[in-house]
Design an enzyme around this catalytic site. Structure first.
Site, PDB file in Angstrom:
ATOM      1  N   GLU A 176       0.219 -12.531  -5.513  1.00 18.17           N
ATOM      2  CA  GLU A 176      -0.388 -13.316  -4.448  1.00 18.17           C
ATOM      3  C   GLU A 176      -0.995 -14.604  -5.011  1.00 18.17           C
ATOM      4  OE1 GLU A 176      -2.153 -11.621  -0.682  1.00 18.17           O
ATOM      5  OE2 GLU A 176      -4.004 -12.173  -1.736  1.00 18.17           O
ATOM      6  N   HIS A 185       9.911   9.172 -16.014  1.00 14.54           N
ATOM      7  CA  HIS A 185      10.839  10.013 -15.253  1.00 14.54           C
ATOM      8  C   HIS A 185      11.236   9.353 -13.943  1.00 14.54           C
ATOM      9  CE1 HIS A 185      10.186  13.413 -18.005  1.00 14.54           C
ATOM     10  NE2 HIS A 185       8.939  12.968 -18.070  1.00 14.54           N
ATOM     11  N   LYS A 242       1.344 -13.161   9.795  1.00 12.78           N
ATOM     12  CA  LYS A 242       0.269 -12.724  10.688  1.00 12.78           C
ATOM     13  C   LYS A 242       0.356 -13.435  12.028  1.00 12.78           C
ATOM     14  CE  LYS A 242      -3.191 -11.733   7.092  1.00 12.78           C
ATOM     15  NZ  LYS A 242      -4.533 -12.118   6.580  1.00 12.78           N
TER      16      LYS A 242
END
Length: 551
Positions: A361, A392, A517
């Site tokens: 960000e 894994h 947004k």
């Protein structure tokens, strides 16, 4: 447009030199073969942190070039401006004063004729007062019962920072009060949590710098409705619920008041605190509740110690500077577009997610301070996981995939007390450390990491071949404490600033978050009004399908 006064590193001759050096074939195996003293020279340490970067694809010429590049963009002056409250957030015309949040009370930092240290410690005193009331049972819910659970409602830095630190330092907790974190907009987290909580003994912290973030406020509204359902049955009022069950943390006092947060329960933020740099502020209330204010202050002190190191250490020995320059070398010059953070300590489980936001960000930018389009690669794609779990999961790609990835290995040297009761746990800790060191070795050297490897067999069974040459840095912490965690987090904060300085981007804004947004609000209004909207045909078709199912 920006008034950034600094020269661009991109225009420096050192940039061109590094581009030429990056075109050479770099082999970590060859670097060690020609220099068996690398590990004794390519390292740095400060306070509780030891950094080994000998497994990076660099030599003395590259390191000198990177240090010269830093000087060419006046990194020293940039660091000074950051620390002294200059307007380093150029697109929003603000300072970025997260370092002031951890200055000692005796310090003074005057910005716009205001001693911000005084304001910071006034806020910390409020944090101490409220956290003490909650921890000692003085704070009571609407029915008179003491608080047993605290729910931090936030998103982004208002969630990831305190969540990461609280989880990392849980062994320092000295209270039975449980702290929970909610961030998900769709309500799943909150719904599952509320089914297990007692409304009479649950306190909510609403953390939002603007107090207008829809994710946070939608969860807060649902929490209030849940509380009122129980309160009404027990003759409680909305006024009592709001006063006894909510604390607000924001830079917008008027919106907190309008929502119903009692003035005594409003904690102050400032516009010069970015969300992803805010855990040191009142946003850290949840941390203080869980581990106590004295330990929270140790967290601040650790960060301040790293601030001092960053501001004063020679660049050749400066951990944040070196870590940032190595990241620039890998991403911009070697074209390594992915980076993974691998803590070999379960207490640091949320650190990769925290750093994902902090770095991407901050530095996921494509224009410079003056608005010019960037023609070089900036922030790599970052992700990570606890190392033993990652082995894994995605280590297969790291070892044998086609992608070049740089890595940060993080481990704590000491963990469990050396006594008979902890023998098994100490053994597990040593296993974890050995895996950390082994994995960085194999990533660097490939099959050559094992001296007796059968080269002929590997040639015949090529699916067993480890190509190596994946660069990595190993960070060793003496032991995980509030102080050393503060150092580690501040180290990465300053790494981000170093990278941004070289790339000439502003790491303190996040305009890329805003457009989505705004569009979401438009789509939401169209859904509520049940009308068509001027969207692309795909969006309109999806809206129609949603409406049909809803009916």
């Amino acid at each position: 447009m920006s008034n950034n006064p600094y020269p661009s590193a991109r225009k420096s001759s050192y940039w061109t030199q590094l581009q030429q050096l990056a075109e050479q074939p770099w082999s970590i195996v060859d670097l060690f073969a020609h220099d068996d003293k690398r590990a004794q020279r390519f390292y740095a340490e400060a306070n509780a942190i030891y950094m080994d970067y000998s497994k990076q694809c660099i030599d003395e010429t590259v390191l000198t070039g990177l240090l010269n590049l830093a000087q060419s963009c006046e990194l020293s002056a940039r660091i000074k401006d950051l620390m002294q409250g200059a307007m380093v957030n150029t697109s929003e015309q603000r300072a970025a004063l997260h370092t002031a949040l951890r200055l000692p009370e005796s310090a003074a930092l005057v910005v716009a004729e205001q001693n911000v240290v005084k304001d910071v410690h006034h806020s910390l005193t409020q944090v101490e007062r409220l956290s003490a009331r909650i921890r000692n049972g003085t704070w009571r819910g609407f029915s008179g019962k003491a608080i047993t659970d605290v729910v931090n409602i936030g998103v982004g830095g208002s969630d990831l920072g305190p969540l990461m630190a609280t989880a990392a330092l849980d062994e320092w907790a000295d209270t039975d009060i449980v702290v929970h974190f909610v961030s998900n907009m769709d309500g799943t987290q909150l719904d599952n949590l509320l089914k297990r909580l007692n409304a009479e003994t649950t306190l909510f912290i609403i953390s939002s710098k603007s107090f207008g973030t829809v994710d946070t406020l939608s969860n807060a509204k649902t929490a209030l409705s849940w509380l009122l359902e129980t309160a009404v049955l027990n003759s409680g009022s909305q006024k009592s619920v709001l006063r006894r069950h909510f604390i607000g943390i924001s830079a917008n006092r008027s919106k907190m008041s309008a929502w119903g947060i009692h003035p005594e329960h409003q904690l102050q933020l400032w516009d010069w605190v970015g969300g992803r740099f805010s855990l040191w502020s009142a946003i850290g209330l949840a941390i203080a509740i869980r581990i106590g204010m004295s330990q929270f202050r140790e967290l601040l002190a650790g960060a301040n110690a790293m601030d001092e190191h960053f501001a004063t250490a020679d660049f050749k020995e400066n951990l944040p500077v070196l870590l940032g320059l190595l990241a620039v070398w890998n991403s911009t010059f070697l074209q390594i577009h992915a980076h993974t953070v691998l803590p070999y300590d379960g207490r640091l489980a949320y650190l990769p997610s925290y750093l994902t936001q902090l770095e991407m960000e901050s530095n996921g930018k494509s224009v410079t301070h003056d608005g010019s389009h960037i023609d070089y690669n900036t922030c790599p794609i970052l992700w990570g996981e606890i190392g033993s779990n990652a082995q894994h999961a995605f280590y297969q790609l790291l070892h044998q995939g086609t992608q070049h990835v740089s890595c940060d290995f993080i481990a704590c040297v000491r963990h469990y007390d050396d006594n008979e009761q902890n023998t098994s746990l100490q053994h597990q800790h040593e296993l974890s450390l050995s895996n950390c060191l082994a994995q960085s070795r194999v990533l660097a050297f490939g099959n050559a990491a094992i001296a007796d490897v059968n080269a002929t067999a590997c040639e015949a069974d090529k699916y067993k071949h480890y190509r190596g040459n994946q660069p990595s840095t190993t960070l060793l912490i003496d032991e995980l404490t509030p102080h050393s965690l503060g150092e580690l987090i501040a180290l990465y904060e300053h790494k981000v600033y170093v990278m941004a300085s070289i790339w000439d981007v502003n790491p303190f804004d996040q305009w890329g978050v805003e457009m989505g947004k705004q569009m979401a609000e438009t789509v939401y209004q169209a859904m509520q009004q049940n009308t068509s909207a001027p969207f692309d045909t795909s969006t309109n078709q999806l809206l129609e399908h949603i409406k049909q199912l809803a009916e």
